[in-house]
Design an enzyme around this catalytic site. Structure first.
Site, PDB file in Angstrom:
ATOM      1  N   LYS A  99       0.825  -1.414  -0.012  1.00 27.01           N
ATOM      2  CA  LYS A  99       0.116  -0.009  -0.114  1.00 27.01           C
ATOM      3  C   LYS A  99       0.847   1.215   0.105  1.00 27.01           C
ATOM      4  O   LYS A  99       0.573   2.268  -0.610  1.00 27.01           O
ATOM      5  CB  LYS A  99      -0.788  -0.029   1.234  1.00 27.01           C
ATOM      6  CG  LYS A  99      -1.808  -1.321   1.215  1.00 27.01           C
ATOM      7  CD  LYS A  99      -2.791  -0.991   2.432  1.00 27.01           C
ATOM      8  CE  LYS A  99      -1.932  -1.287   3.670  1.00 27.01           C
ATOM      9  NZ  LYS A  99      -1.578  -2.844   3.712  1.00 27.01           N
ATOM     10  N   GLU A 125      -1.487   4.899   5.303  1.00 23.65           N
ATOM     11  CA  GLU A 125      -2.121   4.383   6.681  1.00 23.65           C
ATOM     12  C   GLU A 125      -3.452   4.845   7.196  1.00 23.65           C
ATOM     13  O   GLU A 125      -3.462   5.444   8.318  1.00 23.65           O
ATOM     14  CB  GLU A 125      -0.919   4.667   7.880  1.00 23.65           C
ATOM     15  CG  GLU A 125       0.363   4.146   7.268  1.00 23.65           C
ATOM     16  CD  GLU A 125       0.569   2.547   7.734  1.00 23.65           C
ATOM     17  OE1 GLU A 125      -0.426   2.018   7.905  1.00 23.65           O
ATOM     18  OE2 GLU A 125       1.787   1.922   7.473  1.00 23.65           O
ATOM     19  N   GLN A 167      -6.043   3.847   7.647  1.00 27.70           N
ATOM     20  CA  GLN A 167      -6.987   3.181   8.934  1.00 27.70           C
ATOM     21  C   GLN A 167      -6.786   3.883  10.182  1.00 27.70           C
ATOM     22  O   GLN A 167      -7.801   3.529  10.944  1.00 27.70           O
ATOM     23  CB  GLN A 167      -6.465   1.514   8.952  1.00 27.70           C
ATOM     24  CG  GLN A 167      -4.996   1.298   9.796  1.00 27.70           C
ATOM     25  CD  GLN A 167      -3.849   1.427   8.655  1.00 27.70           C
ATOM     26  OE1 GLN A 167      -3.998   1.771   7.314  1.00 27.70           O
ATOM     27  NE2 GLN A 167      -2.753   1.037   9.294  1.00 27.70           N
ATOM     28  N   CYS A 206      -1.707 -15.347   1.163  1.00 22.29           N
ATOM     29  CA  CYS A 206      -1.289 -16.291   2.227  1.00 22.29           C
ATOM     30  C   CYS A 206      -0.213 -17.142   1.625  1.00 22.29           C
ATOM     31  O   CYS A 206       0.067 -17.471   0.523  1.00 22.29           O
ATOM     32  CB  CYS A 206      -2.622 -16.889   2.845  1.00 22.29           C
ATOM     33  SG  CYS A 206      -1.955 -18.094   4.191  1.00 22.29           S
ATOM     34  N   CYS A 235      -0.055 -20.181   1.523  1.00 22.71           N
ATOM     35  CA  CYS A 235      -0.962 -21.290   0.899  1.00 22.71           C
ATOM     36  C   CYS A 235      -1.314 -20.894  -0.465  1.00 22.71           C
ATOM     37  O   CYS A 235      -1.813 -21.669  -1.350  1.00 22.71           O
ATOM     38  CB  CYS A 235      -2.214 -21.615   1.838  1.00 22.71           C
ATOM     39  SG  CYS A 235      -3.611 -20.614   1.703  1.00 22.71           S
ATOM     40  N   CYS A 289      -4.782 -16.174   4.815  1.00 24.48           N
ATOM     41  CA  CYS A 289      -6.092 -16.163   4.453  1.00 24.48           C
ATOM     42  C   CYS A 289      -6.881 -16.299   5.741  1.00 24.48           C
ATOM     43  O   CYS A 289      -6.472 -16.774   6.935  1.00 24.48           O
ATOM     44  CB  CYS A 289      -6.229 -17.477   3.548  1.00 24.48           C
ATOM     45  SG  CYS A 289      -5.911 -18.958   4.509  1.00 24.48           S
ATOM     46  N   HIS A 291      -6.227 -19.999   7.837  1.00 21.66           N
ATOM     47  CA  HIS A 291      -5.069 -20.223   8.458  1.00 21.66           C
ATOM     48  C   HIS A 291      -4.749 -19.023   9.769  1.00 21.66           C
ATOM     49  O   HIS A 291      -4.219 -19.317  10.714  1.00 21.66           O
ATOM     50  CB  HIS A 291      -3.857 -20.018   7.437  1.00 21.66           C
ATOM     51  CG  HIS A 291      -3.749 -21.221   6.679  1.00 21.66           C
ATOM     52  ND1 HIS A 291      -3.638 -21.234   5.423  1.00 21.66           N
ATOM     53  CD2 HIS A 291      -3.694 -22.586   7.019  1.00 21.66           C
ATOM     54  CE1 HIS A 291      -3.714 -22.290   4.845  1.00 21.66           C
ATOM     55  NE2 HIS A 291      -3.768 -23.328   5.759  1.00 21.66           N
TER      56      HIS A 291
HETATM   57 ZN   LIG Z   1      -3.972 -19.863   3.639  1.00 22.46          ZN
END
Ligand SMILES: [Zn+2]
Length: 194
Positions: free
Chosen positions: A18, A86, A88, A143, A145, A179, A182
């Site tokens: 970002k 930033e 947020q 992620c 995965c 994710c 996980h």
């Molecule tokens: Zn994952």
């Protein structure tokens, strides 16, 4: 036809570049002769004072959003757009101010930030932006995965951290984008590769 400004929110998990995107937007505006105002909320002190840095090595000086909201109209009108990193950490009032800048002074505001915290709750700035922004777009990251990472896990040497303050400044904890599955399992890395 009058140029119509808009309030734009780019959100993504940790590590979705970002800040790099914010710095590139800043650079691109300068390239075409526009004057952008680069800023961030003061609450973010990870990068030190009045500078925005990205992990790929880009950096640029900035001002604090707390200062921007105090600028008189004639000063803000010198800028073609406002870029907020930033986002947020912004307050609801600060986002509403930025929306007023778009609506009444016709200056585009581009915000970059996390959607949710380490407990999957919206940050105040993100919640307001999701409610009022003209355009909302995700910056994706993965992620371990391979699935899209939507959760920002806080972790320390003992593993995933589930409790604590929303903003940990000066803490030793780190963050990793996972994710949702996980994140729920607290699996920070691929067990096959450890
Ligand atoms: Zn994952």
């Amino acid at each position: 036809m009058l140029y119509t400004a808009s309030l734009i929110f780019y959100y993504g998990a940790m590590g979705s570049s970002k800040s790099a995107n914010a710095l590139m937007a800043n650079f691109n505006h300068h390239e075409v002769g526009k004057i952008p105002l680069l800023c961030k909320p003061r609450t973010d002190t990870r990068d030190g004072e009045r500078i925005i840095t990205s992990r790929i090595g880009l950096s640029a000086p900035c001002v604090y959003l707390e200062e921007v909201v105090e600028y008189p109209e004639e000063r803000l009108r010198q800028y073609d757009c406002i870029i907020v990193d930033e986002a947020q950490f912004a307050t609801e009032e600060q986002i509403d101010f930025l929306a007023d800048v778009v609506d009444f002074w016709n200056i585009t505001v581009i915000c970059y930030g996390l959607r949710a915290d380490f407990q999957n709750h919206l940050f105040p700035g993100s919640a307001r932006l999701l409610a009022v922004a003209d355009k909302i777009q995700e910056i994706k990251t993965a992620c371990w995965c391979g699935k899209k990472a939507t959760c920002n896990a806080r972790y320390n040497e003992n593993g995933i951290v589930r409790n604590g303050e929303q903003v940990m400044l000066g803490g030793n904890d780190s963050y990793i984008a996972l994710c949702r599955k996980h994140f729920k399992l607290g699996m920070l890395y691929d067990p096959e590769k450890s």
